[in-house]
Design a protein around this motif. Sequence first.
Motif, PDB file in Angstrom:
ATOM      1  N   PHE A 109       0.827  -1.201   0.000  1.00 56.63           N
ATOM      2  CA  PHE A 109       0.000   0.000   0.000  1.00 56.63           C
ATOM      3  C   PHE A 109       0.867   1.259   0.000  1.00 56.63           C
ATOM      4  N   LEU A 110       1.907   1.255   0.786  1.00 57.74           N
ATOM      5  CA  LEU A 110       2.810   2.397   0.842  1.00 57.74           C
ATOM      6  C   LEU A 110       3.452   2.641  -0.527  1.00 57.74           C
ATOM      7  N   PHE A 111       3.823   1.531  -1.184  1.00 56.26           N
ATOM      8  CA  PHE A 111       4.411   1.620  -2.517  1.00 56.26           C
ATOM      9  C   PHE A 111       3.423   2.274  -3.486  1.00 56.26           C
ATOM     10  N   ILE A 112       2.177   1.834  -3.443  1.00 56.14           N
ATOM     11  CA  ILE A 112       1.166   2.404  -4.338  1.00 56.14           C
ATOM     12  C   ILE A 112       0.953   3.880  -4.015  1.00 56.14           C
ATOM     13  N   PHE A 113       0.915   4.167  -2.718  1.00 53.38           N
ATOM     14  CA  PHE A 113       0.755   5.560  -2.312  1.00 53.38           C
ATOM     15  C   PHE A 113       1.907   6.417  -2.853  1.00 53.38           C
ATOM     16  N   ALA A 114       3.110   5.851  -2.803  1.00 50.10           N
ATOM     17  CA  ALA A 114       4.281   6.609  -3.252  1.00 50.10           C
ATOM     18  C   ALA A 114       4.203   6.943  -4.742  1.00 50.10           C
ATOM     19  N   THR A 115       3.583   6.048  -5.538  1.00 45.10           N
ATOM     20  CA  THR A 115       3.508   6.336  -6.974  1.00 45.10           C
ATOM     21  C   THR A 115       2.601   7.527  -7.259  1.00 45.10           C
ATOM     22  N   LEU A 116       1.798   7.921  -6.276  1.00 45.91           N
ATOM     23  CA  LEU A 116       0.985   9.140  -6.438  1.00 45.91           C
ATOM     24  C   LEU A 116       1.858  10.340  -6.763  1.00 45.91           C
ATOM     25  N   LEU A 117       3.114  10.275  -6.305  1.00 44.87           N
ATOM     26  CA  LEU A 117       3.952  11.455  -6.407  1.00 44.87           C
ATOM     27  C   LEU A 117       4.740  11.499  -7.715  1.00 44.87           C
ATOM     28  N   ILE A 118       4.638  10.438  -8.511  1.00 37.24           N
ATOM     29  CA  ILE A 118       5.257  10.477  -9.836  1.00 37.24           C
ATOM     30  C   ILE A 118       4.283  11.185 -10.751  1.00 37.24           C
ATOM     31  N   THR A 119       4.547  12.426 -11.052  1.00 36.17           N
ATOM     32  CA  THR A 119       3.574  13.100 -11.901  1.00 36.17           C
ATOM     33  C   THR A 119       3.927  12.870 -13.362  1.00 36.17           C
ATOM     34  N   PHE A 120       2.898  12.871 -14.149  1.00 35.84           N
ATOM     35  CA  PHE A 120       2.994  12.458 -15.525  1.00 35.84           C
ATOM     36  C   PHE A 120       4.016  13.234 -16.380  1.00 35.84           C
ATOM     37  N   PRO A 121       4.039  14.560 -16.335  1.00 41.22           N
ATOM     38  CA  PRO A 121       4.986  15.244 -17.225  1.00 41.22           C
ATOM     39  C   PRO A 121       6.433  14.874 -16.967  1.00 41.22           C
ATOM     40  N   ALA A 122       6.768  14.516 -15.728  1.00 45.73           N
ATOM     41  CA  ALA A 122       8.153  14.191 -15.408  1.00 45.73           C
ATOM     42  C   ALA A 122       8.592  12.889 -16.057  1.00 45.73           C
ATOM     43  N   VAL A 123       7.658  12.008 -16.375  1.00 43.68           N
ATOM     44  CA  VAL A 123       8.045  10.731 -16.984  1.00 43.68           C
ATOM     45  C   VAL A 123       7.561  10.621 -18.428  1.00 43.68           C
ATOM     46  N   LEU A 124       7.199  11.743 -19.004  1.00 42.69           N
ATOM     47  CA  LEU A 124       6.639  11.738 -20.354  1.00 42.69           C
ATOM     48  C   LEU A 124       7.544  11.037 -21.370  1.00 42.69           C
ATOM     49  N   VAL A 125       8.832  11.394 -21.368  1.00 45.39           N
ATOM     50  CA  VAL A 125       9.745  10.874 -22.389  1.00 45.39           C
ATOM     51  C   VAL A 125       9.946   9.354 -22.261  1.00 45.39           C
ATOM     52  N   PRO A 126      10.349   8.851 -21.066  1.00 47.69           N
ATOM     53  CA  PRO A 126      10.496   7.391 -20.952  1.00 47.69           C
ATOM     54  C   PRO A 126       9.183   6.636 -21.183  1.00 47.69           C
ATOM     55  N   LEU A 127       8.076   7.200 -20.771  1.00 50.03           N
ATOM     56  CA  LEU A 127       6.787   6.544 -21.011  1.00 50.03           C
ATOM     57  C   LEU A 127       6.546   6.405 -22.509  1.00 50.03           C
ATOM     58  N   PHE A 128       6.883   7.449 -23.237  1.00 52.67           N
ATOM     59  CA  PHE A 128       6.746   7.402 -24.688  1.00 52.67           C
ATOM     60  C   PHE A 128       7.608   6.280 -25.272  1.00 52.67           C
ATOM     61  N   VAL A 129       8.843   6.180 -24.770  1.00 51.59           N
ATOM     62  CA  VAL A 129       9.754   5.145 -25.276  1.00 51.59           C
ATOM     63  C   VAL A 129       9.177   3.753 -25.005  1.00 51.59           C
ATOM     64  N   ILE A 130       8.644   3.547 -23.804  1.00 50.52           N
ATOM     65  CA  ILE A 130       8.074   2.241 -23.455  1.00 50.52           C
ATOM     66  C   ILE A 130       6.881   1.913 -24.355  1.00 50.52           C
ATOM     67  N   VAL A 131       6.002   2.874 -24.510  1.00 54.27           N
ATOM     68  CA  VAL A 131       4.804   2.641 -25.324  1.00 54.27           C
ATOM     69  C   VAL A 131       5.195   2.389 -26.781  1.00 54.27           C
ATOM     70  N   ARG A 132       6.257   3.044 -27.234  1.00 53.76           N
ATOM     71  CA  ARG A 132       6.738   2.791 -28.587  1.00 53.76           C
ATOM     72  C   ARG A 132       7.276   1.370 -28.712  1.00 53.76           C
ATOM     73  N   GLU A 133       8.060   0.942 -27.694  1.00 50.23           N
ATOM     74  CA  GLU A 133       8.606  -0.418 -27.729  1.00 50.23           C
ATOM     75  C   GLU A 133       7.494  -1.466 -27.689  1.00 50.23           C
ATOM     76  N   LEU A 134       6.381  -1.134 -27.042  1.00 48.69           N
ATOM     77  CA  LEU A 134       5.258  -2.068 -26.970  1.00 48.69           C
ATOM     78  C   LEU A 134       4.415  -2.041 -28.248  1.00 48.69           C
ATOM     79  N   GLY A 135       4.832  -1.185 -29.198  1.00 51.12           N
ATOM     80  CA  GLY A 135       4.116  -1.122 -30.468  1.00 51.12           C
ATOM     81  C   GLY A 135       2.742  -0.481 -30.380  1.00 51.12           C
ATOM     82  N   MET A 136       2.562   0.417 -29.410  1.00 53.98           N
ATOM     83  CA  MET A 136       1.240   1.004 -29.239  1.00 53.98           C
ATOM     84  C   MET A 136       1.154   2.454 -29.726  1.00 53.98           C
ATOM     85  N   LEU A 137       2.208   2.923 -30.417  1.00 55.70           N
ATOM     86  CA  LEU A 137       2.148   4.288 -30.942  1.00 55.70           C
ATOM     87  C   LEU A 137       1.009   4.387 -31.936  1.00 55.70           C
TER      88      LEU A 137
END
Lengths: 275, 296
Positions: A109-137
């Motif tokens: 639960f603490l781990f899930i709570f902690a992910t609340l603090l990862i805001t989307f714009p900060a991980v935009l670039v790596p998220l894009f890379v992952i989604v591209r690798e998954l072929g979902m672009l």
Amino acid sequence: MTTPDTRRRRARLGLFLLATVLAALTVFPLLWMVTGAFKGPGEVGGTNLLPQSPTLDNFDYVFTQVPFLRYLLNSFFVSAVVTVIALFFHSMAAYALARLRFPGRDRIFLFIFATLLITFPAVLVPLFVIVRELGMLNSYAGLIVPAIFNAFGIFLLRQFYITLPTELEEAAKIDGAGYWRIYFSVILPLSRPIMSALAVFFFLANWNSFIWPLVITGDQELNVVQLGIASFQQQYSGKWEYVITAAAVAAVPTMLLFVFFQRQIVESIKTAGIK
Amino acid sequence: MNAQTRRERIAAALFLAPDMVGLLVFLVLPMLLSLVLAFFQVDGFGGIEFVGLDNYARMIDDPQFWVSLRVTLAYVVFLVPLLFGTSLGLALLVRQKIPAVGVFRTAFFLPYMVSVVVVGLLWRYMLGDDIGIVPSALSGLGVPAPSFLGDPAYALGTVVAITVWVSAGYYMVIFLAGLQDIPREYYEAARLDGAGPVRSFRAVTWPLLKPTSFFVLLTSTIAAVTGGFDLVFVLTNGGPANSTSLLVFYVYQQAFQFGEFGYASALSSVLVLVLLVWSLLLFRITKAGKFSYDDA
């Protein structure tokens, strides 16, 4: 003579006037947008709030010259699918975290709570890379799947499930129901109020989202409404009567949603904010 | 371990699995990857090459990075206190016994419902030099209107003001919830002691509202550090003269306009670092999200 009573009444009148002025200033831009949608090219730069000669030409233009209906449907589809799947997954996780006993529960639960603090714009670039690798672009999957997962819903549902009385569950257990049965026939029906609040919240967040669709879609076919109006502006810059109409069309559903579901929205913000 | 316990554990794992996998792949992995990618040169076609600290060295020599950092800092420093004051003020106002208070609450919250793209378009229309109602109204009053979005001296201030307009209602609701948790009796007691509104705010409201105030300050700072992108994108596109080029916006430009994914990751790792420090602080102060009155 001023008694404390009349003084209080005067203070209240003053506050009422202050609130009226502030509320009028706050709402004015939105009104200006809505009435602007009914103004012709000659009036759109004018200073009257209400159009002298109201017209529907702008709507006609927006819906026939660009596939605006398609944009609206895309947004509706993506937002609805994300909302349904997210509610389902989050309530499952929340049920486990609130009602089942297993080792490491608090840590997870603490781990899930902690992910609340990862805001989307900060991980935009790596998220894009992952989604591209998954072929979902450039696909609906790319628009939908990454938008499902956030800790906010899990957190809120878990807090709600913790407060539920155990009697109903116990009764179902005595009847020989397994965990899935309990989740489906006891927990889910009980969570209707909080689920409806979350549903409104998720739908809105996805209807209004812009950066993610902007970076992962390229086809016009996949344009969501926010993307549609942003590119509309670039295409028709200077044609303010069309731009403001497109903006109003995109905004009115969310404002209506708010008028109808105000209580749910406000409740979910309060719960998320403090508890 | 008996069969019942084992069944319960297996059920828990299955119930948790979809969300845990999703959170790991689409939230935690990107966060870790952002720290890794920063050491690589990544092009738009999937080519990847280890470059060590080159991206960071480049960052130090990149004047645009420093401009963006300064813009972000100014944005946060102006926005957070302004938003705090405005939303607390609104919450106190709509807490009063005045007629139609529900209508006022709705009015103040309404801008938050509108998407940022719409907000951007709307304010370009309202503020535009030759089309806007705001410049016309100002000149009608005999005040020379500046170019709100075209003058580097005003553009960032305009972005901040519009953000306050959008978000004040949201934080107002959070403050309202905090205010409602303060027992009425405390105000009664303060009134019997002869305290006026100012005294009772300082003696009752402010100290008891501290947990809420902390929450608002910390979350709005996070929102400010990583936010503002959509608004800037639609409203000013980073200009004029880079005066609104927030770090998030510069990251976007490097990644998606110039295809510099590695460099963009190095840039966003600065954001992640700021967030990490801030999150730890949040955790320390709030004891993992649970405020108590004693430590506030």
